[in-house]
Design an enzyme around this catalytic site. Structure first.
Site, PDB file in Angstrom:
ATOM      1  N   SER A   1      24.170 -52.328 -12.517  1.00  0.00           N
ATOM      2  CA  SER A   1      23.021 -51.638 -12.654  1.00  0.00           C
ATOM      3  C   SER A   1      22.081 -52.020 -11.521  1.00  0.00           C
ATOM      4  O   SER A   1      22.494 -51.551 -10.529  1.00  0.00           O
ATOM      5  CB  SER A   1      22.488 -51.698 -14.018  1.00  0.00           C
ATOM      6  OG  SER A   1      21.560 -50.732 -14.530  1.00  0.00           O
TER       7      SER A   1
ATOM      8  N   ASP B   1      28.136 -43.605 -19.794  1.00  0.00           N
ATOM      9  CA  ASP B   1      27.126 -44.198 -19.314  1.00  0.00           C
ATOM     10  C   ASP B   1      25.623 -43.382 -19.372  1.00  0.00           C
ATOM     11  O   ASP B   1      25.578 -42.456 -18.766  1.00  0.00           O
ATOM     12  CB  ASP B   1      27.240 -44.710 -17.999  1.00  0.00           C
ATOM     13  CG  ASP B   1      26.011 -45.762 -17.542  1.00  0.00           C
ATOM     14  OD1 ASP B   1      25.102 -45.773 -17.951  1.00  0.00           O
ATOM     15  OD2 ASP B   1      26.573 -46.690 -16.775  1.00  0.00           O
TER      16      ASP B   1
ATOM     17  N   HIS C   1      27.124 -48.008 -20.683  1.00  0.00           N
ATOM     18  CA  HIS C   1      26.514 -48.819 -19.577  1.00  0.00           C
ATOM     19  C   HIS C   1      26.891 -50.538 -19.790  1.00  0.00           C
ATOM     20  O   HIS C   1      27.233 -51.053 -18.990  1.00  0.00           O
ATOM     21  CB  HIS C   1      24.942 -48.451 -19.791  1.00  0.00           C
ATOM     22  CG  HIS C   1      24.183 -49.055 -18.296  1.00  0.00           C
ATOM     23  ND1 HIS C   1      24.660 -48.464 -17.080  1.00  0.00           N
ATOM     24  CD2 HIS C   1      23.254 -49.699 -18.272  1.00  0.00           C
ATOM     25  CE1 HIS C   1      23.989 -49.103 -16.011  1.00  0.00           C
ATOM     26  NE2 HIS C   1      23.068 -50.102 -16.955  1.00  0.00           N
TER      27      HIS C   1
END
Length: 273
Positions: free
Chosen positions: A95, A224, A253
């Site tokens: 991320s 996600d 995610h």
């Protein structure tokens, strides 16, 4: 507590487990190095040295008022790598941490890097603009900033649900995992978490990705809900020459926790390739 002191005088905490080829881990927002515990322990047991730090303002690192941006994050990582004299590193970033890895390579090159893995990563750029019409509207990120100021504790409890896709029919995400997300997130400074929203959403990593010249694996969950795959992994794969991809149907995610065994197997295979 293992720390380094940066050139601007702030302490950065890190953990260092195992012996062997080096793998560094850069965590997502608003978590800290504890989010990588499953992967670090797994690789340490499989003959690797694993190192993860708490980004400035997060976890046990100093809650700074300055340099809460991608240049600052990348430079802190560079100082850690140099302080420990790490070489032939595989860099792993999730991320926001994927942005940190990209900016590190963009600013500091790959002289100490042998491979890179971007997981659910924010590059090339998240926010919508004329140059990125598929991105998320700035209103989305303004809403994050508003809600984190208004009640950060409740915000983190709410944010954990889409992070792990616990809102999907039939999802089996334990409450304990949602509680852990809240606990780790609450260790981030309010200003640091607030400033980081701009860093992960508005930074354009296009030029950084074009500088990748090491074997790179892009991994992303197709469900996600935090970093939509069509505006991140799909585009990053076209910018990094020779990048390999693994896209997981239906995964969220936060797949490092919800599907750790699956990701760990692919991570280990990449390290050994």
């Amino acid at each position: 507590m293992p720390t380094i002191t940066t050139k601007d005088g702030h302490e950065i905490y890190y953990k260092d487990w195992g012996d062997g080829p080096v793998v560094t881990f850069s965590h997502g927002w608003p978590l800290n190095s504890d989010a990588w515990g499953i992967q670090m322990n797994f690789l340490a047991q499989n003959g690797f040295r694993t190192i993860a730090h708490d980004r400035r303002g997060h976890g046990k690192s100093a809650q700074t008022a300055t340099r809460n941006d991608m240049d600052g994050y990348a430079d802190d990582l560079a100082e850690l790598i140099e302080a420990l004299d790490l070489r032939d590193i595989t860099m792993v970033g999730h991320s926001t941490g994927g942005g940190e890895v990209a900016r590190y390579i963009g600013r500091h090159g790959t002289g100490r890097v042998s491979k890179a893995l971007l997981l659910g990563a924010v590059p090339p750029v998240m926010v919508k603009s004329d140059a990125n019409p598929d991105g998320l509207a700035i209103d989305v990120f303004d809403g994050l900033r508003r809600d984190i100021i208004a009640n950060r504790s409740q915000f983190y409890k709410d944010f954990a649900i889409p992070f792990y896709s616990a809102n999907r029919p039939g999802a089996q995400v334990p409450q304990s995992l949602l509680d852990e997300f809240w606990l780790l997130s609450m260790q981030a400074g309010l200003k640091n978490a607030h400033d980081c929203i701009k860093a992960f959403s508005e930074t354009d990593f296009t030029d950084d990705l074009r500088k990748f010249d090491v074997p790179t694996l892009i991994v992303h969950g197709e469900d996600d809900q935090i970093v939509p795959i069509h505006d991140s992994a799909h585009k990053a794969a076209k910018l990094i020459q020779g990048a390999r991809t693994i896209y997981y149907p239906g995964l969220p995610h936060g797949l490092t926790a919800t599907h750790a065994d699956r990701f760990n197997a692919d991570l280990l295979a990449f390290l050994k390739s």
